[in-house]
Design a protein around this motif. Sequence first.
Motif, PDB file in Angstrom:
ATOM      1  N   ASN A  31       0.834  -1.187   0.000  1.00 28.26           N
ATOM      2  CA  ASN A  31       0.000   0.000   0.000  1.00 28.26           C
ATOM      3  C   ASN A  31       0.874   1.243   0.000  1.00 28.26           C
ATOM      4  O   ASN A  31       1.817   1.342   0.791  1.00 28.26           O
ATOM      5  CB  ASN A  31      -0.905  -0.020   1.249  1.00 28.26           C
ATOM      6  N   ILE A  32       0.528   2.208  -0.844  1.00 26.82           N
ATOM      7  CA  ILE A  32       1.330   3.434  -0.932  1.00 26.82           C
ATOM      8  C   ILE A  32       1.260   4.252   0.358  1.00 26.82           C
ATOM      9  O   ILE A  32       2.158   5.031   0.657  1.00 26.82           O
ATOM     10  CB  ILE A  32       0.891   4.269  -2.153  1.00 26.82           C
ATOM     11  N   ARG A  33       0.219   4.058   1.145  1.00 29.94           N
ATOM     12  CA  ARG A  33       0.095   4.797   2.406  1.00 29.94           C
ATOM     13  C   ARG A  33       1.192   4.454   3.395  1.00 29.94           C
ATOM     14  O   ARG A  33       1.476   5.211   4.309  1.00 29.94           O
ATOM     15  CB  ARG A  33      -1.256   4.524   3.051  1.00 29.94           C
ATOM     16  N   GLU A  34       1.805   3.307   3.241  1.00 32.68           N
ATOM     17  CA  GLU A  34       2.891   2.902   4.143  1.00 32.68           C
ATOM     18  C   GLU A  34       4.150   3.716   3.921  1.00 32.68           C
ATOM     19  O   GLU A  34       5.008   3.795   4.797  1.00 32.68           O
ATOM     20  CB  GLU A  34       3.193   1.414   3.966  1.00 32.68           C
ATOM     21  N   VAL A  35       4.288   4.348   2.757  1.00 30.58           N
ATOM     22  CA  VAL A  35       5.498   5.115   2.459  1.00 30.58           C
ATOM     23  C   VAL A  35       5.220   6.599   2.233  1.00 30.58           C
ATOM     24  O   VAL A  35       6.147   7.377   2.036  1.00 30.58           O
ATOM     25  CB  VAL A  35       6.223   4.539   1.218  1.00 30.58           C
ATOM     26  N   THR A  36       3.960   7.000   2.270  1.00 25.16           N
ATOM     27  CA  THR A  36       3.608   8.404   2.059  1.00 25.16           C
ATOM     28  C   THR A  36       3.936   9.209   3.311  1.00 25.16           C
ATOM     29  O   THR A  36       3.625   8.794   4.427  1.00 25.16           O
ATOM     30  CB  THR A  36       2.108   8.542   1.726  1.00 25.16           C
ATOM     31  N   ILE A  37       4.540  10.364   3.137  1.00 30.52           N
ATOM     32  CA  ILE A  37       4.964  11.180   4.269  1.00 30.52           C
ATOM     33  C   ILE A  37       3.771  11.732   5.037  1.00 30.52           C
ATOM     34  O   ILE A  37       3.728  11.692   6.250  1.00 30.52           O
ATOM     35  CB  ILE A  37       5.873  12.328   3.785  1.00 30.52           C
ATOM     36  N   PHE A  38       2.795  12.271   4.329  1.00 32.80           N
ATOM     37  CA  PHE A  38       1.604  12.834   4.966  1.00 32.80           C
ATOM     38  C   PHE A  38       0.374  12.091   4.462  1.00 32.80           C
ATOM     39  O   PHE A  38      -0.360  12.600   3.608  1.00 32.80           O
ATOM     40  CB  PHE A  38       1.481  14.331   4.662  1.00 32.80           C
ATOM     41  N   PRO A  39       0.102  10.896   4.973  1.00 30.93           N
ATOM     42  CA  PRO A  39      -1.010  10.104   4.453  1.00 30.93           C
ATOM     43  C   PRO A  39      -2.370  10.668   4.863  1.00 30.93           C
ATOM     44  O   PRO A  39      -2.500  11.313   5.908  1.00 30.93           O
ATOM     45  CB  PRO A  39      -0.789   8.739   5.093  1.00 30.93           C
ATOM     46  N   LEU A  40      -3.359  10.432   4.024  1.00 32.02           N
ATOM     47  CA  LEU A  40      -4.733  10.817   4.303  1.00 32.02           C
ATOM     48  C   LEU A  40      -5.513   9.556   4.660  1.00 32.02           C
ATOM     49  O   LEU A  40      -5.137   8.456   4.281  1.00 32.02           O
ATOM     50  CB  LEU A  40      -5.352  11.486   3.083  1.00 32.02           C
ATOM     51  N   ASN A  41      -6.617   9.744   5.364  1.00 33.90           N
ATOM     52  CA  ASN A  41      -7.441   8.575   5.687  1.00 33.90           C
ATOM     53  C   ASN A  41      -8.385   8.256   4.521  1.00 33.90           C
ATOM     54  O   ASN A  41      -8.297   8.869   3.453  1.00 33.90           O
ATOM     55  CB  ASN A  41      -8.189   8.781   7.007  1.00 33.90           C
ATOM     56  N   GLN A  42      -9.327   7.345   4.726  1.00 35.97           N
ATOM     57  CA  GLN A  42     -10.232   6.920   3.651  1.00 35.97           C
ATOM     58  C   GLN A  42     -11.149   8.048   3.168  1.00 35.97           C
ATOM     59  O   GLN A  42     -11.687   7.976   2.076  1.00 35.97           O
ATOM     60  CB  GLN A  42     -11.087   5.741   4.129  1.00 35.97           C
ATOM     61  N   LYS A  43     -11.328   9.074   4.001  1.00 37.97           N
ATOM     62  CA  LYS A  43     -12.185  10.208   3.629  1.00 37.97           C
ATOM     63  C   LYS A  43     -11.365  11.378   3.081  1.00 37.97           C
ATOM     64  O   LYS A  43     -11.862  12.494   2.989  1.00 37.97           O
ATOM     65  CB  LYS A  43     -12.977  10.681   4.845  1.00 37.97           C
ATOM     66  N   ALA A  44     -10.109  11.152   2.751  1.00 36.13           N
ATOM     67  CA  ALA A  44      -9.191  12.174   2.243  1.00 36.13           C
ATOM     68  C   ALA A  44      -9.003  13.310   3.241  1.00 36.13           C
ATOM     69  O   ALA A  44      -8.897  14.474   2.883  1.00 36.13           O
ATOM     70  CB  ALA A  44      -9.640  12.703   0.889  1.00 36.13           C
ATOM     71  N   GLU A  45      -8.940  12.975   4.532  1.00 38.73           N
ATOM     72  CA  GLU A  45      -8.713  13.954   5.585  1.00 38.73           C
ATOM     73  C   GLU A  45      -7.304  13.789   6.126  1.00 38.73           C
ATOM     74  O   GLU A  45      -6.816  12.681   6.268  1.00 38.73           O
ATOM     75  CB  GLU A  45      -9.703  13.742   6.733  1.00 38.73           C
ATOM     76  N   ASP A  46      -6.665  14.894   6.423  1.00 38.36           N
ATOM     77  CA  ASP A  46      -5.359  14.885   7.066  1.00 38.36           C
ATOM     78  C   ASP A  46      -5.598  15.075   8.560  1.00 38.36           C
ATOM     79  O   ASP A  46      -5.918  16.173   9.012  1.00 38.36           O
ATOM     80  CB  ASP A  46      -4.487  16.009   6.517  1.00 38.36           C
ATOM     81  N   LEU A  47      -5.478  14.009   9.329  1.00 35.27           N
ATOM     82  CA  LEU A  47      -5.807  14.058  10.745  1.00 35.27           C
ATOM     83  C   LEU A  47      -4.808  14.882  11.549  1.00 35.27           C
ATOM     84  O   LEU A  47      -5.152  15.447  12.581  1.00 35.27           O
ATOM     85  CB  LEU A  47      -5.901  12.641  11.305  1.00 35.27           C
ATOM     86  N   MET A  48      -3.560  14.979  11.086  1.00 36.93           N
ATOM     87  CA  MET A  48      -2.558  15.750  11.819  1.00 36.93           C
ATOM     88  C   MET A  48      -2.804  17.253  11.696  1.00 36.93           C
ATOM     89  O   MET A  48      -2.484  18.016  12.596  1.00 36.93           O
ATOM     90  CB  MET A  48      -1.159  15.402  11.323  1.00 36.93           C
ATOM     91  N   MET A  49      -3.367  17.688  10.583  1.00 41.80           N
ATOM     92  CA  MET A  49      -3.589  19.116  10.368  1.00 41.80           C
ATOM     93  C   MET A  49      -5.063  19.489  10.451  1.00 41.80           C
ATOM     94  O   MET A  49      -5.423  20.631  10.193  1.00 41.80           O
ATOM     95  CB  MET A  49      -3.027  19.516   9.013  1.00 41.80           C
ATOM     96  N   SER A  50      -5.919  18.511  10.750  1.00 41.96           N
ATOM     97  CA  SER A  50      -7.370  18.729  10.812  1.00 41.96           C
ATOM     98  C   SER A  50      -7.890  19.354   9.525  1.00 41.96           C
ATOM     99  O   SER A  50      -8.640  20.332   9.530  1.00 41.96           O
ATOM    100  CB  SER A  50      -7.735  19.606  11.999  1.00 41.96           C
ATOM    101  N   ALA A  51      -7.470  18.802   8.419  1.00 41.79           N
ATOM    102  CA  ALA A  51      -7.885  19.328   7.119  1.00 41.79           C
ATOM    103  C   ALA A  51      -8.683  18.275   6.371  1.00 41.79           C
ATOM    104  O   ALA A  51      -8.392  17.094   6.482  1.00 41.79           O
ATOM    105  CB  ALA A  51      -6.650  19.701   6.304  1.00 41.79           C
ATOM    106  N   PRO A  52      -9.676  18.616   5.612  1.00 42.91           N
ATOM    107  CA  PRO A  52     -10.181  19.971   5.453  1.00 42.91           C
ATOM    108  C   PRO A  52     -10.991  20.398   6.658  1.00 42.91           C
ATOM    109  O   PRO A  52     -11.528  19.583   7.390  1.00 42.91           O
ATOM    110  CB  PRO A  52     -11.066  19.874   4.218  1.00 42.91           C
ATOM    111  N   SER A  53     -11.064  21.698   6.862  1.00 47.10           N
ATOM    112  CA  SER A  53     -11.818  22.241   7.993  1.00 47.10           C
ATOM    113  C   SER A  53     -12.799  23.284   7.475  1.00 47.10           C
ATOM    114  O   SER A  53     -12.764  23.669   6.306  1.00 47.10           O
ATOM    115  CB  SER A  53     -10.863  22.857   9.011  1.00 47.10           C
ATOM    116  N   ALA A  54     -13.658  23.736   8.370  1.00 52.45           N
ATOM    117  CA  ALA A  54     -14.638  24.750   7.990  1.00 52.45           C
ATOM    118  C   ALA A  54     -13.931  26.062   7.663  1.00 52.45           C
ATOM    119  O   ALA A  54     -12.864  26.367   8.197  1.00 52.45           O
ATOM    120  CB  ALA A  54     -15.618  24.955   9.125  1.00 52.45           C
ATOM    121  N   VAL A  55     -14.538  26.825   6.785  1.00 53.94           N
ATOM    122  CA  VAL A  55     -13.975  28.103   6.360  1.00 53.94           C
ATOM    123  C   VAL A  55     -14.772  29.220   7.020  1.00 53.94           C
ATOM    124  O   VAL A  55     -16.002  29.192   7.028  1.00 53.94           O
ATOM    125  CB  VAL A  55     -14.050  28.245   4.826  1.00 53.94           C
TER     126      VAL A  55
END
Length: 86
Positions: A31-55
């Motif tokens: 799986n490419i997620r094992e080597v990706t530096i900033f992986p996203l979850n299944q919903k394309a969210e970055d949990l470390m940066m809380s993105a995407p977020s409300a504007v």
Amino acid sequence: MITAFKYGAPPHGGAAPGVDRIVMLRADEPNIREVTIFPLNQKAEDLMMSAPSAVSMKQLRELHIRLVEPPKASDAEKVRTDNIGA
């Protein structure tokens, strides 16, 4: 692709090397997620940066973006029935 370049070329000029995929193959990872530096979850969210977020409205005004609400279902139904007789 020529049409896409009219809106501006990407920083890599359209020829990205796919280093993450090469590393995945070299590391024999399934799986490419094992080597990706900033992986996203299944919903394309970055949990470390809380993105995407409300504007905020301030951010929208800063970028001159106006939100338009879609018509309510009852209004859309009325328009549809008004146009039937036309």
